[in-house]
Enzyme design. Sequence first.
Site, mmCIF file in Angstrom:
data_model
loop_
_atom_site.group_PDB
_atom_site.id
_atom_site.type_symbol
_atom_site.label_atom_id
_atom_site.label_comp_id
_atom_site.label_asym_id
_atom_site.label_seq_id
_atom_site.Cartn_x
_atom_site.Cartn_y
_atom_site.Cartn_z
ATOM 1 N N ASN A 46 0.825 -1.204 0.000
ATOM 2 C CA ASN A 46 0.000 0.000 0.000
ATOM 3 C C ASN A 46 0.870 1.270 0.000
ATOM 4 O OD1 ASN A 46 -2.335 1.513 0.071
ATOM 5 N ND2 ASN A 46 -2.610 1.338 2.274
ATOM 6 N N ILE A 67 -19.709 7.936 -6.104
ATOM 7 C CA ILE A 67 -19.037 6.748 -5.583
ATOM 8 C C ILE A 67 -19.228 6.590 -4.079
ATOM 9 C CG2 ILE A 67 -16.796 5.553 -5.494
ATOM 10 C CD1 ILE A 67 -18.059 5.827 -8.291
ATOM 11 N N TRP A 74 -5.677 -3.162 3.714
ATOM 12 C CA TRP A 74 -5.307 -1.932 4.406
ATOM 13 C C TRP A 74 -5.280 -2.090 5.921
ATOM 14 C CZ3 TRP A 74 -8.605 1.657 0.710
ATOM 15 C CH2 TRP A 74 -8.021 1.610 -0.561
ATOM 16 N N ASP A 102 -17.322 -1.644 -1.833
ATOM 17 C CA ASP A 102 -16.102 -1.157 -2.486
ATOM 18 C C ASP A 102 -14.968 -2.160 -2.388
ATOM 19 O OD1 ASP A 102 -17.124 1.374 -3.170
ATOM 20 O OD2 ASP A 102 -16.710 2.172 -1.170
ATOM 21 N N HIS A 105 -9.314 13.425 -8.994
ATOM 22 C CA HIS A 105 -8.007 13.606 -8.353
ATOM 23 C C HIS A 105 -7.493 15.028 -8.488
ATOM 24 C CE1 HIS A 105 -8.483 9.292 -9.092
ATOM 25 N NE2 HIS A 105 -7.970 9.199 -7.889
HETATM 26 N N1 GLN Z 1 -16.984 4.800 -1.172
HETATM 27 C C1 GLN Z 1 -15.662 5.303 -1.025
HETATM 28 C C2 GLN Z 1 -15.677 6.829 -1.170
HETATM 29 O O1 GLN Z 1 -16.449 7.315 -1.920
HETATM 30 C C3 GLN Z 1 -14.716 4.724 -2.065
HETATM 31 C C4 GLN Z 1 -13.321 5.228 -1.912
HETATM 32 C C5 GLN Z 1 -12.286 4.496 -2.751
HETATM 33 O O2 GLN Z 1 -12.572 3.929 -3.766
HETATM 34 N N2 GLN Z 1 -11.043 4.547 -2.366
HETATM 35 O O3 GLN Z 1 -14.924 7.543 -0.556
HETATM 36 ZN ZN ZN Z 2 -12.104 4.819 -5.810
#
Ligand code: GLN
Ligand code: ZN
Length: 785
Positions: free
Chosen positions: A135, A461, A591, A629, A724
């Site tokens: 990681n 997301i 993680w 996720d 990003h």
């Molecule tokens: N559900 C998480 C978010 O929206 C997904 C984060 C990720 O993919 N690292 O923060």
């Molecule tokens: Zn992501």
Amino acid sequence: MTTSTPAFPAATILGYPRIGADRELKFALEDFWKDSSTDLPGVARSLRKSRTGTIKALGLEGTGAVPEDFSYYDQVLDILLTAGAVPERFAKEGEVLKDNVETPESPAVLEAQFTIARGEGDRAALEMTKWFDSNYHYLVPEIGPETRIEWTGSPRIGAIEALGEEARPVLVGPVTFLALSKPAESAPESYDPLERLDDLLDVYATYLEKLATAGAKWVQLDEPALVTDRHRTDQDRARLVELAEKAYAKLATDSAPRLAVALTYGHAFDAVDALARTNVGAVIIDTVRGKEPGEAELARWKDALAGRTLGVGVVSGRNIWRNPLDDSLAQLRRIKEGLGDDVQVSVTTSTSLFHVPIDATRETSLDPELVSWLAFADQKIQEVVTLATGLREGDAAIGGQLEEYRAAAESRRKNPGVRVDAVRQRTGSVSEADRTRGEYEARREAQAEALGLPVLPTTTIGSFPQTKEIRRTRAKFRRGELAEQDYIDAMRQEIKDTIERQEKIGLDVLVHGEPERNDMVQYFAEHFDGFAATEHGWVQSYGSRCTRPSILWGDVTRPAPVTVEWSAYAQSLTDHPVKGMLTGPVTIMAWSFVRDDVAPKEVADQLGLALREEISDLEEAGIPIIQVDEPAIRELLPLREEDREQYLSWAVGAFRLATSGAADKTSIHTHLCYSDFATIVDAVDRLGADVTSIEASRSRFKVLPALASHGYQRGLGPGVWDIHSARVPSEEEIEGLLDIAVRELDPRQVWVNPDCGLKTRAWEETTPSAEHLVSAAKKVREKLS
Ligand code: GLN
Ligand code: ZN
């Protein structure tokens, strides 16, 4: 020099955490970024000195026993700087480096380095990617036929002068550096950075010469690329091994320091053979993630490595558990016997220790029994020393340590939380049917009816901006300065606000926004039994960023629902479907620091069952869509082709166990965030989620043809907005991407969403971006009808 150089140390480690016990480097970096007149080099000097002091005091001594691997930011960036191999957009910074070859720690050079690492204005930072299956993120060099590759100085030279011959400089090796690089933007289509190996070897030759002058007797070169089949799909491992042989034939000369080449993160016995044909002084293997050499290898190396050293990385650089000393000694003795007296066996770690925190004895708020099972970096140094002593002098010499280890192992075996019979019974009785949902066609119809969504449904997301206010409220609650009900009310207010904003923006499927979560893994670790949280257990993620992984030490159970109330509250506020949000079993494992006393499959299934209960409760609370996720499923993918199927079978199996109890009408989503997704198309298909969202905008949807030709049938949300950066994508831009999506896929498959969660963004850019996403989807819908 060869003949007069002392032997490779009998005990050493391959690297040490760089960030400092109290994250001194993090804070010094962040101060320097605010004010470049702060004395960052002074902090670096004192960190180097104190870590060297600690390592020596713990028992690593002798020429070359102490790794000098300090880095201001990243070990791959360090080589890029030393070779002056800056991308074109940083030409100005390249000039600064060139003008300051003799003063590599001057403020100007440091500033240039951080500009390259972090970007500035329109000039994008170097891309970051995970370092092998860890990681940690390294910076990806961009190398083309024109890239300047010339000696440009290194702070390591001065460091070695100051630390003396006990210090062993550690460098990323030339083959790995280029194997991890990507072609520069201006390079021809399928350019391979390895074409520049000869130029880079000239720089390494200069580097080694200067290190020798500074007093280094041994230099460690890390070549983990040699253990991997897949870092880049176009790479052929056999070719890398061949190039390595050529490289080290050139670098391992009589005038250079002795070279120790480390093959970490896996196994590559053919690379040991190849390196043995050169004049390197030591080859180091990883027998934790890699394999233990068998009789055939030992018989070969007995002659091939005569007069030299095989370093055996038997103490894990990746986990935080005490080493099983008895097993390790047996392994070391078997190897020593197989190699005979002409090859020295050295005891070391499997990788650098920068993946683990520094000192377990500082964890005074953890249960002391748990602490007695742990080994962080400092404890691992002691283990290496103990094993080397035991190997040299026999068990009697280390009797006390063996007893202590055995007692800790015994307490761990007997601890009631480590093995919970009820949990084992449940995992033991999982059947294939538990990992299987109804037919997709039936699910699709049931979900279409339940949800009534338009084509190209829009969603996000999961997380929305985590404002200062949200973080402050969470911190206050954690410190006990806010009553529970006040905290709940504050979070509900956030959820309400987020739902209203989403309705106003016009999104189809809403989320609660995750304000209550500090971190998507830690949040679940805090709510499941079987986990513990450390106080000082920071590890570097990249640059100044650190994470504090939880320790997964026991059998996992879910004492109470975790997310249900938040999601149900969100759903109560709107007529739109709300999507529940969970983190998948593989990502929780990737993680966290995961127990080493049971197979990963067992751990994954326990997590899978806990999540399955959560999903069932979410369904009962009326949540029609649940996203699980799995952004880390790619990260844990084994580096060697031959090991992949076994991994995928437990990883996919646990996800399916978590999700397959869901009714046909419940839509299961998953989210994976990385763009080189083509490598695991098959795994994604096997997860069986109804909808998968992926990162795709930066690569302009290049993965879609691979998916289509794979015959992928279910829903897909290729990210249309790169979250990003703070840039607001225009409606036209998103429309352009959607045009590609509906051309490459059946439009009924396509979902419209950003690349990833929005928690690091501000509302300022989030609102207009989401509005553009919604209006672009509407436009493309019109074109379709
Ligand atoms: N559900 C998480 C978010 O929206 C997904 C984060 C990720 O993919 N690292 O923060
Ligand atoms: Zn992501």
